[in-house]
Motif scaffolding. Sequence first.
Motif, short mmCIF file in Angstrom:
data_model
loop_
_atom_site.label_atom_id
_atom_site.label_comp_id
_atom_site.label_asym_id
_atom_site.label_seq_id
_atom_site.Cartn_x
_atom_site.Cartn_y
_atom_site.Cartn_z
N LYS A 148 -31.32 43.79 -23.52
CA LYS A 148 -30.38 43.27 -24.51
C LYS A 148 -30.86 41.92 -25.05
CE LYS A 148 -25.82 42.39 -24.23
NZ LYS A 148 -24.91 42.16 -23.12
N SER A 149 -31.47 41.13 -24.15
CA SER A 149 -31.94 39.81 -24.57
C SER A 149 -33.01 39.94 -25.62
CB SER A 149 -32.60 39.09 -23.40
OG SER A 149 -31.65 38.74 -22.48
N THR A 207 -39.63 33.77 -10.24
CA THR A 207 -39.94 35.09 -10.79
C THR A 207 -39.09 36.17 -10.11
OG1 THR A 207 -42.17 34.36 -11.28
CG2 THR A 207 -41.83 36.74 -11.19
N ASP A 208 -38.94 36.07 -8.80
CA ASP A 208 -38.15 37.08 -8.09
C ASP A 208 -36.66 37.00 -8.47
OD1 ASP A 208 -40.10 38.56 -6.87
OD2 ASP A 208 -40.23 37.24 -5.13
N ILE A 259 -34.16 39.98 -10.76
CA ILE A 259 -32.77 40.41 -10.56
C ILE A 259 -31.94 40.14 -11.82
CG2 ILE A 259 -30.69 40.02 -9.16
CD1 ILE A 259 -32.69 39.10 -6.89
N ALA A 260 -32.17 38.96 -12.42
CA ALA A 260 -31.41 38.60 -13.62
C ALA A 260 -31.69 39.60 -14.76
CB ALA A 260 -31.75 37.18 -14.07
N ILE A 261 -32.94 40.06 -14.87
CA ILE A 261 -33.27 41.04 -15.93
C ILE A 261 -32.56 42.36 -15.65
CG2 ILE A 261 -35.13 42.46 -16.91
CD1 ILE A 261 -36.98 40.02 -16.63
N LEU A 302 -31.20 33.94 -16.84
CA LEU A 302 -32.61 34.13 -17.22
C LEU A 302 -33.12 32.89 -17.97
CD1 LEU A 302 -34.52 36.55 -16.91
CD2 LEU A 302 -33.93 37.22 -19.22
N GLY A 303 -32.30 32.38 -18.88
CA GLY A 303 -32.67 31.19 -19.65
C GLY A 303 -32.85 29.99 -18.75
N GLU A 304 -31.90 29.80 -17.84
CA GLU A 304 -31.99 28.66 -16.91
C GLU A 304 -33.27 28.75 -16.08
OE1 GLU A 304 -27.72 26.83 -15.53
OE2 GLU A 304 -28.51 28.49 -14.40
#
Length: 319
Positions: free
Chosen positions: A177-178, A220-221, A225-227, A235-237
């Motif tokens: 979606k991002s 990265t890990d 999960i955020a993705i 994800l941005g943070e």
Amino acid sequence: MEIIASAPGKTILFGEHAVVYGEPAIAGAVNKRATIRLKEASDVSIFKSNDLGFEAELDTVAKRYRLKKGKPGIIKYILEILHKCHDHSPIELDLSLDIPIGSGLGSSAAVTVATLAALFKYQGKKFNKSFIAKKAHEIENNVQGMASPLDTRVSTFGGLIYLSKDKKISKFDTNLKSSFVIGYTSKRGNTGRMVKSVKSLKNRHPMVVTPIIKTIGKITDEAKIAIIKKQEFKLGELMNINQGLLDSLGVNTNELSRMVYLARKAGASGSKITGAGGGGSIIACCPRNQDRVFKALSYHDNAIKVNFSNRGVFVKEIR
Ligand SMILES: Nc1ncnc2c1ncn2[C@@H]1O[C@H](COP(=O)(O)OP(=O)(O)O)[C@@H](O)[C@H]1O
Ligand SMILES: C[C@@](O)(CCOP(=O)(O)O)CC(=O)O
Ligand SMILES: [Mg+2]
């Protein structure tokens, strides 16, 4: 008979530089590609590219070239391939490149992967994508002195991928979606040089730099999960934290920093360098305002709205 092979460039969302030391990374193929046309030549091997404005004759035995026009550079990857993987019979290679070169978007990997695919097909060799990815990594490693398998894997297989610590790849759903925007200036970076400078910083300050690299791996890990959970703010943070650590490794520049903050000001939820840095590109995560960030970055620099491409390398024969 002419062979045409095409391979995509890529953008790294998380983990550049740390991936060279075995940490995980997340990267996606973009729909900007390197295309190689290859056919038999009559006398000496020739490498030319209208897009880069150069032409050279190659002596693959002596690993030398005679430049007729343009700048050298990417030719080192082609020479290494011909030296390692070809019997020195004369061939003509023509490169079309719509990936900005030295911009952190993986032109070196795309050129390497497309050239290997074209050459293996020309030689009538049996090969699969895993073989191309393995050989392409060897070539990048030899030319750059140090390289992770990330860029060459993404270029070979396509898609948005997670490369684990044990070098396994898994593909994410590319209908994320991002949305992302890449910004790049005309100031080029050089991956080989940047990887070496991080290595020497690490050698001078091992107790400080090693934990930074490990923390990039942890980011990265978390990002993986955020993705999967489509947590765009998180994800941005995480991109912003990753950027701070890339800066601490000495790969940031004035121009990159300016674009990073410009993207955030225009509403990006996060932004960071993508690729080796020292010039090149930034990537911004923009869940709701891709157009605004694109416009802000296009004003002084170049911007690309990212479309992840599921299509890795492909090759065809024209008779
Ligand atoms: N105008 C140019 N023509 C040919 N090669 C170039 C040119 N500018 C840079 N290069 C070479 O292209 C390569 C780019 O690879 P790299 O530094 O890994 O960046 P990226 O893969 O992100 O594009 C380098 O080997 C560099 O020397
Ligand atoms: C810095 C690094 O992690 C990525 C380099 O990417 P690029 O060549 O700048 O597109 C090096 C590597 O993974 O081999
Ligand atoms: Mg490269």
